[in-house]
Design a protein around this motif. Structure first.
Motif, PDB file in Angstrom:
ATOM      1  N   VAL A  42     -34.120 -23.395  38.393  1.00 56.24           N
ATOM      2  CA  VAL A  42     -33.892 -22.092  37.683  1.00 56.24           C
ATOM      3  C   VAL A  42     -32.809 -22.540  38.095  1.00 56.24           C
ATOM      4  O   VAL A  42     -32.462 -22.589  38.610  1.00 56.24           O
ATOM      5  N   ASP A  90     -33.118 -16.855  50.829  1.00 54.20           N
ATOM      6  CA  ASP A  90     -34.126 -16.142  50.391  1.00 54.20           C
ATOM      7  C   ASP A  90     -33.273 -15.451  49.376  1.00 54.20           C
ATOM      8  O   ASP A  90     -33.469 -15.122  48.455  1.00 54.20           O
ATOM      9  N   ARG A  91     -32.256 -15.068  50.219  1.00 56.12           N
ATOM     10  CA  ARG A  91     -31.564 -14.090  48.835  1.00 56.12           C
ATOM     11  C   ARG A  91     -30.876 -13.719  48.348  1.00 56.12           C
ATOM     12  O   ARG A  91     -30.497 -14.027  47.020  1.00 56.12           O
ATOM     13  N   LEU A  93     -31.492 -17.391  46.285  1.00 53.57           N
ATOM     14  CA  LEU A  93     -32.847 -17.062  45.186  1.00 53.57           C
ATOM     15  C   LEU A  93     -33.287 -15.959  44.569  1.00 53.57           C
ATOM     16  O   LEU A  93     -33.217 -16.338  43.665  1.00 53.57           O
ATOM     17  N   ALA A  94     -33.104 -14.757  45.452  1.00 53.24           N
ATOM     18  CA  ALA A  94     -33.741 -13.171  44.174  1.00 53.24           C
ATOM     19  C   ALA A  94     -32.658 -13.384  43.451  1.00 53.24           C
ATOM     20  O   ALA A  94     -32.328 -13.285  41.889  1.00 53.24           O
ATOM     21  N   THR A  95     -31.154 -13.993  43.925  1.00 53.68           N
ATOM     22  CA  THR A  95     -29.950 -13.790  42.291  1.00 53.68           C
ATOM     23  C   THR A  95     -30.217 -14.659  41.604  1.00 53.68           C
ATOM     24  O   THR A  95     -30.064 -14.661  40.487  1.00 53.68           O
ATOM     25  N   LEU A  97     -33.212 -16.437  40.875  1.00 56.18           N
ATOM     26  CA  LEU A  97     -34.757 -15.900  40.035  1.00 56.18           C
ATOM     27  C   LEU A  97     -34.388 -14.450  39.310  1.00 56.18           C
ATOM     28  O   LEU A  97     -35.119 -14.219  38.337  1.00 56.18           O
ATOM     29  N   PHE A  98     -33.497 -13.685  40.086  1.00 58.17           N
ATOM     30  CA  PHE A  98     -32.626 -12.477  38.090  1.00 58.17           C
ATOM     31  C   PHE A  98     -32.116 -12.898  37.331  1.00 58.17           C
ATOM     32  O   PHE A  98     -32.326 -12.494  36.223  1.00 58.17           O
ATOM     33  N   GLN A 100     -32.345 -16.246  36.042  1.00 62.87           N
ATOM     34  CA  GLN A 100     -33.081 -16.684  35.435  1.00 62.87           C
ATOM     35  C   GLN A 100     -34.175 -16.109  35.049  1.00 62.87           C
ATOM     36  O   GLN A 100     -34.589 -16.421  33.412  1.00 62.87           O
ATOM     37  N   ALA A 101     -34.993 -15.232  35.377  1.00 66.84           N
ATOM     38  CA  ALA A 101     -35.935 -14.218  34.970  1.00 66.84           C
ATOM     39  C   ALA A 101     -34.762 -13.894  33.507  1.00 66.84           C
ATOM     40  O   ALA A 101     -35.287 -13.708  32.341  1.00 66.84           O
ATOM     41  N   ARG A 102     -33.679 -13.013  33.486  1.00 68.08           N
ATOM     42  CA  ARG A 102     -32.809 -12.438  32.429  1.00 68.08           C
ATOM     43  C   ARG A 102     -32.506 -13.354  31.354  1.00 68.08           C
ATOM     44  O   ARG A 102     -32.500 -12.987  30.085  1.00 68.08           O
ATOM     45  N   HIS A 104     -34.159 -16.028  30.595  1.00 65.60           N
ATOM     46  CA  HIS A 104     -35.358 -16.554  29.874  1.00 65.60           C
ATOM     47  C   HIS A 104     -35.978 -15.379  29.340  1.00 65.60           C
ATOM     48  O   HIS A 104     -36.758 -15.744  27.650  1.00 65.60           O
TER      49      HIS A 104
END
Lengths: 303, 303
Positions: A42, A90-91, A93-95, A97-98, A100-102, A104
């Protein structure tokens, strides 16, 4: 007043917090991405996140991550056969993941960072210095080149460093707005970050050093207190790279770029140094809280 | 006794749990990966995870994810400008981060799955049908092709489906051990999963259908109860693809493959159907708990 500030993580982020607290300052932060890496596959951008969390007043006590974050994911991940020296809450990581998703989905790192800044309600513009992947690597005698996070987090920046490189920087264009922000700035501030590890990767991106060299006024802030950083390996790395110790080393790290360098009261005697055209100015630079940050920022800008 | 079982998620996983509870059964589960996708840029393998969590007795009540998982990451991620219809709990996310990290480091999906099975203490061998990316896509009239997770999770499998394909399957080799497990099995069991959505992507991988067709004995378990699945769109999808309704449709979905099909007591009257060489057998197939799973598994194997 337009201010462009070059910043790494903790120290630079705290200075930015002061600058953004000044009502009439239009701040653009140009942030190091040489520390970026794929962690657990990530994309993490530690300096961007530290800057955004700090400007939002939500930074973790250690200088990275979010305050009072939980560790549900890491506490399970460490049961798997995988190195978990890179801890991420955790929080936080949410940043990532956002991001990583975008990324991608085809967004640029700039676009991700702008959206992320909006979520955290920031007023300042936060720009990664480049949208392209550049990776800081340090050379450790007898070991070879280490990726930044392996050196800094896993090895806790203990190994000696005798060279540094920014992999990918040759083909990395500055992100949209970076050069213009420097050119348009009334003052360019180089934050109290580790010069080789945090600021050099910014300056190494095509056109950035030239723009800083041509800026109206460039003020650096030394990260040293009595010749040593509050934390991190700035003094060791500078020595390993052959730079002079202390204030002279900070000046030497930014050849031809600084109009002024702010040093801490602990280094007051350094005002006697011969540092060419660079004006040395003594201020209390320890940023212990928001008020200290604002105070330093105001003085930096000559208020 | 060697058993190879083809399985999708929930229903198939529950049947596997029964098989693995039988002391003298050496079970290899060959699991669908057509539902795999990059979610938030992270590789998720929903059926593999459901199988592993279920065999470990840790599956979530909804049939996916882990029981009593927390939601720290999702509760923050949903504040970002991103669709968050794919919910993933914190501990479940740790599994996917392990997979993402290892795939990124060059491991195969089989290697990841073996390590993951060990973490969860499983006795059975769990094999993804292939290590290569195959992606189930459904065709919705008037809309076109939808990725599986968009159809199944985001749209809650409501749209009608008139075609199905497994993108990438043409070049996907079976994972190591898959063909041998089918060839060596005393019985191949096709689990009570959705035939087109969960079992066809397994059979579509090169060599798998041929191996099943040549297996010593192949026993299917119908996922239908009175012609309908307990949950999910099996009946609608089968109808949309032109398959007969009910038991006859299940037989038609596996042409030439089944020696025997187990149907539920609710469909007992279907034993009168003309289904060629396939032997229909009536058993209570509802797997409400571990004991029911073991009971069904034992009867399946003729105990």
């Amino acid at each position: 007043m337009k201010v462009a500030a070059l910043s790494g993580g903790v120290g630079g982020a705290r200075m930015l917090r002061g600058l953004t607290a000044l009502d009439d300052v239009e701040l653009t932060a140009i942030v190091n991405v040489g520390d970026d890496d794929l962690i657990y596959g990530v994309h993490v951008s530690p300096d961007i996140d530290t800057v955004i969390y700090t400007l939002a007043g939500l930074e973790g006590a250690a200088g990275w991550g979010l305050a009072d974050d939980s560790n549900a994911v890491m506490s399970v991940l460490e049961k798997f056969p995988i190195d978990t020296w890179f801890r991420i809450g955790d929080r936080d990581l949410a940043t990532s993941l956002f991001r990583q998703a975008r990324l991608h989905a085809g967004w640029t790192l700039s676009q991700v960072t702008t959206a992320q800044s909006a979520v955290f309600g920031l007023r300042a513009s936060i720009l990664p210095v480049t949208d392209e992947p550049i990776r800081t690597e340090v050379h450790v005698p007898g070991e070879g080149w280490l990726p930044f996070q392996s050196y800094f987090v896993d090895r806790q920046h203990r190994p000696p460093v005798d060279d540094i490189r920014f992999s990918g920087v040759e083909s990395a264009a500055p992100a949209p707005g970076v050069i213009a922000a420097i050119q348009d700035a009334d003052v360019v501030v180089i934050g109290p970050s580790n010069p080789p590890l945090s600021i050099w990767p910014i300056l190494a991106v095509e056109g950035v050093a030239d723009a800083v060299g041509s800026a109206k006024r460039v003020v650096g802030v030394s990260p040293l207190f009595g010749g040593r950083p509050l934390k991190g390996p700035a003094d060791n790395v500078m020595q390993g790279l052959g730079l002079p110790a202390g204030t002279a080393g900070i000046v030497a790290a930014y050849p031809g770029l600084l109009d002024e360098l702010v040093i801490d009261t602990m280094d007051e005697s350094d005002v006697e140094l011969d540092v060419g055209e660079v004006q040395l100015r003594v201020l209390p630079t320890r940023i212990s809280d928001g008020a200290a940050a604002t105070d330093l920022a105001a003085k930096l800008l000559g208020r």
